[in-house]
Design a protein around this motif. Structure first.
Motif, PDB file in Angstrom:
ATOM      1  N   SER A 158      -3.416  -6.916  -6.646  1.00 46.91           N
ATOM      2  CA  SER A 158      -2.946  -8.363  -6.584  1.00 46.91           C
ATOM      3  C   SER A 158      -3.787  -9.148  -7.436  1.00 46.91           C
ATOM      4  O   SER A 158      -3.955 -10.415  -6.988  1.00 46.91           O
ATOM      5  CB  SER A 158      -2.879  -8.467  -4.993  1.00 46.91           C
ATOM      6  N   HIS A 245       4.828  -4.158 -10.237  1.00 53.60           N
ATOM      7  CA  HIS A 245       4.234  -4.153  -8.986  1.00 53.60           C
ATOM      8  C   HIS A 245       3.241  -5.341  -9.191  1.00 53.60           C
ATOM      9  O   HIS A 245       2.922  -5.924  -8.124  1.00 53.60           O
ATOM     10  CB  HIS A 245       3.860  -2.824  -8.588  1.00 53.60           C
ATOM     11  N   CYS A 247       2.375  -7.349 -11.332  1.00 56.60           N
ATOM     12  CA  CYS A 247       2.824  -8.681 -11.607  1.00 56.60           C
ATOM     13  C   CYS A 247       3.569  -9.489 -10.268  1.00 56.60           C
ATOM     14  O   CYS A 247       3.015 -10.597  -9.990  1.00 56.60           O
ATOM     15  CB  CYS A 247       4.336  -8.801 -12.578  1.00 56.60           C
ATOM     16  N   LYS A 248       4.217  -8.853  -9.438  1.00 57.38           N
ATOM     17  CA  LYS A 248       4.533  -9.363  -8.091  1.00 57.38           C
ATOM     18  C   LYS A 248       3.489  -9.643  -7.175  1.00 57.38           C
ATOM     19  O   LYS A 248       3.319 -10.672  -6.606  1.00 57.38           O
ATOM     20  CB  LYS A 248       5.533  -8.151  -7.608  1.00 57.38           C
ATOM     21  N   GLN A 249       2.600  -8.782  -7.116  1.00 61.49           N
ATOM     22  CA  GLN A 249       1.571  -8.854  -5.959  1.00 61.49           C
ATOM     23  C   GLN A 249       0.323  -9.854  -6.786  1.00 61.49           C
ATOM     24  O   GLN A 249      -0.242 -10.314  -5.671  1.00 61.49           O
ATOM     25  CB  GLN A 249       0.814  -7.656  -5.746  1.00 61.49           C
TER      26      GLN A 249
END
Length: 344
Positions: A158, A245, A247-249
């Protein structure tokens, strides 16, 4: 002459565990107490502890028609230590639990454990506990891996930042192509009496599936060069899925370049033979157990000439989304078509 077969039931649960773990030797000072008591005791001497667990289910994650039990034991350890390395940590202990049906003999379990012990020795981890039970059908494996990391040196998914470099270790897509080959030969074997499987001497792609390796060398390189990635994870479900993953986190976007994505020549050649796109195998295949990581641009000079590390793109602002630029210069949205454990 038939091979010797010992029924597991002849030992009982405690006898089985004692038989399979009787020769364990600990490799880590942090292992205070291992197999044989109610619980293991571990002391990481002021370091932070990293823990991960994986389930491997027969018929979902592996097929024993073409997976040797020794390879399966080895892989069961590797897929877990890979997750520890993906946190920038060092694996130190594992626990291993099995559920087995009565179609497995003691000799079959010994073969599986042989692979487990080879992997433990290779990666310097101690087997410190676990459980065994019966299964109505099939083989179920649960491994928990424990690792250590210097305080605040662990790396999350993240924390990638815009303008970071996106890098991968090794080659991608080979394990998926190995799976395609083995599944093809299994189908022919089942449908055509007397035909023996032909793996076409494709050791590279078959090996990538059946005996993967975790990238300890990359983590050791980071430590030596004093590099701490800004984000990292291992590539078990395909490059596109893992990039998304991060990118999203991390709340970011990404650009990948097709011509930078590393695919081994042997994997490429087999993909072309099957008339499928090698890039698609790398993006969506999975089970490569390479590392995907983002780096500050200031670290570029440290990695630019390192064999086995490739810059495949860069991190953008979230508003720009996640895209791949093809060899022809076209821009496509990155989509996750990786392997899904719940798709069957």
């Amino acid at each position: 002459m038939s091979e010797e077969r010992t029924e597991i039931s002849s030992l009982g649960e405690f006898g089985l565990i004692e038989h399979l773990t009787k020769n364990i030797e600990h490799q880590n000072a942090s292992t205070i107490l291992g197999v044989g008591d109610d619980a293991a005791v571990i002391d990481h001497f002021g370091k932070q502890t990293v823990i991960t667990t994986d389930l491997l289910i027969e018929g979902v994650h592996f097929d024993l028609m073409y997976t040797p039990l020794k390879h399966l034991g080895y892989k069961s350890v590797v897929v877990n230590v890979s997750d520890i390395y993906a946190m920038n940590a060092t694996p130190t202990q594992i626990t291993l639990s099995l559920a087995v049906s009565n179609r497995f003999s003691l000799e079959a379990l010994e073969e599986f454990y042989d692979g487990v012990y080879v992997a433990c020795e290779e990666y310097g981890v101690d087997l410190v506990g676990g459980d065994t039970t019966s299964s109505n059908k099939g083989f179920v494996i649960s491994v928990t891996a424990i690792g250590e990391v210097a305080p605040d040196q662990f790396v999350k998914r993240s924390t990638a930042k815009p303008n970071d470099l996106i890098c991968v270790s090794g080659y991608l897509g080979g394990a998926y192509l190995g799976l395609l080959l083995l599944e093809r030969e299994k189908k022919i074997f089942l449908e055509t009496k007397g035909v023996q499987p032909d793996l076409e001497n494709r050791d590279y792609i078959v090996g990538r599936l059946l005996k993967p390796e975790a990238r300890r060398d990359i983590i050791e390189f980071f430590e030596k060069e004093k590099i701490v990635p800004t984000a990292m994870m291992d590539i078990s479900d395909g490059l596109s899925s893992e990039v998304l993953h991060i990118c999203k986190q991390s709340g970011v976007g990404a650009v990948l370049y097709e011509d930078k994505i590393p695919v081994h020549p042997d994997a490429k050649e087999f993909a072309y033979k099957l008339e499928i796109d090698p890039t698609a195998c790398a993006l969506s295949g999975g089970e490569d157990y390479e590392l995907l990581f983002t780096l500050a641009q200031s670290d570029y000079d440290k990695i630019k000439d390192v064999n086995g590390i490739r810059v495949v793109g860069y991190v953008t602002e979230a508003a720009e989304g996640a895209h791949i630029i093809t060899r022809g210069g076209n821009k496509h949205q990155l989509t996750a078509q990786g392997w899904n454990a719940f798709s069957k």
